[in-house]
Structure formats: structure tokens, C-alpha cells
Design an enzyme around this catalytic site. Structure first.
Site, short mmCIF file in Angstrom:
data_model
loop_
_atom_site.label_atom_id
_atom_site.label_comp_id
_atom_site.label_asym_id
_atom_site.label_seq_id
_atom_site.Cartn_x
_atom_site.Cartn_y
_atom_site.Cartn_z
CG HIS A 56 -0.37 0.08 2.33
ND1 HIS A 56 0.36 -0.85 3.19
CD2 HIS A 56 -0.55 0.91 3.60
CE1 HIS A 56 0.90 -0.42 4.30
NE2 HIS A 56 0.27 0.82 4.56
CG HIS A 58 -0.09 4.57 4.72
ND1 HIS A 58 -0.78 3.76 5.45
CD2 HIS A 58 -0.87 5.50 4.22
CE1 HIS A 58 -2.09 4.28 5.71
NE2 HIS A 58 -1.98 5.17 4.89
CG ASP A 60 4.59 3.25 7.31
OD1 ASP A 60 3.72 3.57 6.71
OD2 ASP A 60 4.47 2.52 8.70
CG HIS A 61 4.14 0.00 4.39
ND1 HIS A 61 4.08 -1.30 4.69
CD2 HIS A 61 3.63 0.67 5.34
CE1 HIS A 61 3.56 -1.35 6.10
NE2 HIS A 61 3.42 -0.12 6.49
CG HIS A 114 -4.14 0.31 6.62
ND1 HIS A 114 -3.89 0.95 7.93
CD2 HIS A 114 -2.91 0.77 6.12
CE1 HIS A 114 -2.95 1.43 8.19
NE2 HIS A 114 -2.27 1.48 6.97
CG ASP A 133 0.47 -1.24 7.93
OD1 ASP A 133 1.36 -2.06 8.12
OD2 ASP A 133 0.74 0.06 7.49
CG HIS A 171 3.76 -1.51 11.69
ND1 HIS A 171 4.53 -0.43 11.98
CD2 HIS A 171 3.08 -1.19 10.40
CE1 HIS A 171 4.26 0.64 10.96
NE2 HIS A 171 3.29 -0.02 10.03
ZN LIG Z 1 -0.03 1.71 6.37
#
Ligand SMILES: [Zn+2]
Length: 255
Positions: A56, A58, A60-61, A114, A133, A171
Site C-alpha cells: 500500500h 503509506h 513507511d512502506h 486500511h 497493514d 509492524h
Molecule cells: Zn499503512
């Protein structure tokens, strides 16, 4: 030969994973949270990065994608619905598509909630799932772009995977998730066992993932919204499962 994996921490609590086909040497990073730990894992293993499979959009990915693409010329595979928000995408995929990493084959499962276009990757031959996530060990992602019914349906798709599927999530949230889960099902014996196991792993400075789907089904409250006794304990007997899920998710947001 079976797929090889290497799991490592990125940023503060993200996980990076490398997935390697021993036959061809092809190696995929599942998401790219941060360049340095991914390169450290490549160096430690001697594996050569050929692909990035994105779950996805985001940051942080995806923050590491462009730099890795520039350096390794790897192929970037991303969810079609989020490709415009992800850098350097070469191929977009949807529900039911097959993605190959060398001779390894992953099925694309759309798991929105998400984010609106979140996907998961499932390798049937190796019983490996990379769920970003959407599902965490004893938890699930926040419902940010979708709605609870959408997220519940995504979790049902993952719950249908074989019990011995190893689940890799994005995570390390397991201990906090267990603390919350105990407020929903204080008498759940599988959850109590999972807490002991996770405590031991954390004390040894080891990751608490991957986790097995069968264990998640037994202990993760977000996968258990259709258990009648659980719904009843929340005062929601007879309500649709997605509404019970929504209540559990709300309680977790406030926890
Ligand atoms: Zn995420």
C-alpha cells in the site's frame, strides 16, 4: 526448493522482509520502508534485489522504493488502485493476479480498509502471506480510507488462508495488541499462550512474527467478530459481524 525469507526491523517499528527464490536467485523486498536496513539485509545474505512488491501507498512502506529502484533497477509491483501514489511503479496488479519472483508464484488478494487499494500477497506453494497493514499479530490495521465492513471482508479473505500459513505483517505491535485483546477475550487460552510466547521472544530481542493463521484465528479478536459469545460479551448479540468488528476496532482506537 522452498522460498527463503529474511525479516528485519526498519524505522521504529516497521518490518522489512526479503523473499528469495533459491532456484533463480530472484529476491523481492516486500515494501520498502527504509533503504539502509534493506541494503544491510542484502549484504548480510548476499542476495540480489530484483523486485519490490508493494502492499500500500503509506510512506513507511514506500519511502525506500525510488532509491532502491535507481540503484538495483528492480521491478516495482504495486496495487493498481494506488499506483499513482507510489513511486517508480513498473507493474500494477489486482485481485487474482499472479506475481512471479523467479519461480515463486504469489497470488494478489485485495484487502482494502486500511487504505482503499491495499493488497496482500499469498504464496500457496510455500504457505507464506505478506499482509502489510491489514492484519497484525493479534491485531489489525486502522481503518483509515475504507470502512469497517470493507475491512472485515478483507480480514475474512485472509482468514480463509490455510491455518499453517505464515503471516508476515508490516509492524511489530504484538505486545500492545495482546494487552488490548485481553480486554475483549480475557479467558482465551490461545491468547494467553501467545502472550507467554511473545514475552519470551521480546525478552530474547526476537521478532514476534511471522505468526500462523490458525493461531490468529484462535486468538486475534479482530478475526473473531463472528464468534457469538464474543458478540454477546460486547452487548452486540445477533448483530452483523462487521458491526461487532467495528466496535472492537473503536475500542482499540481508544485503548
Ligand atoms: Zn499503512
Amino acid at each position: 526448493m522452498p522460498a527463503e525469507t529474511r525479516l528485519f526491523l526498519c524505522r521504529s517499528d516497521n518490518y522489512g522482509v526479503l523473499l528469495r527464490d533459491p532456484d533463480s536467485g530472484a529476491t523481492a523486498a516486500i515494501d520498502a520502508p527504509e533503504v539502509a536496513p534493506i541494503e544491510a539485509a542484502l549484504k548480510a545474505t548476499g542476495w540480489k534485489l530484483t523486485d519490490i512488491l508493494v502492499t500500500h501507498h503509506h510512506a513507511d512502506h514506500t519511502d525506500g522504493i525510488q532509491a532502491l529502484k535507481d540503484k538495483y533497477k528492480c521491478r516495482v509491483v504495486a496495487p493498481a488502485a494506488e499506483a499513482s501514489k507510489i513511486p517508480a511503479v513498473d507493474e500494477t496488479v489486482r485481485e487474482g493476479d499472479r506475481v512471479h519472483v523467479g519461480s515463486l508464484e504469489a497470488q494478489v488478494i485485495e484487502t482494502p480498509g486500511h487504505t482503499a487499494g491495499h493488497i496482500s500477497y499469498f504464496l500457496p506453494a510455500d504457505k507464506l502471506a505478506f499482509v502489510g497493514d491489514t492484519l497484525f499479530s493479534i491485531g489489525c490495521g486502522r481503518v483509515i480510507e475504507g470502512n469497517p465492513e470493507m475491512m472485515w471482508n478483507s480480514l475474512l479473505k485472509l482468514r480463509a488462508l490455510p491455518d499453517d500459513t505464515r503471516m508476515f505483517c508490516g509492524h511489530e505491535y504484538t505486545m500492545a495488541n495482546i494487552a488490548f485483546a485481553k480486554t475483549i477475550e480475557p479467558g482465551n487460552a490461545t491468547l494467553a499462550a501467545r502472550e507467554q510466547e511473545a514475552k519470551r521472544l521480546v525478552a530474547e530481542n526476537k521478532p514476534t512474527i511471522p505468526t500462523f493463521m490458525g493461531e490468529e484465528k484462535a486468538a486475534n479478536p479482530f478475526l473473531r467478530a463472528d464468534v457469538p459469545a464474543l458478540a454477546q460479551s460486547l452487548g452486540l448479540a445477533g448483530k452483523p459481524a462487521w458491526q461487532v468488528f467495528a466496535e472492537i476496532r473503536e475500542r482499540k482506537n481508544r485503548f
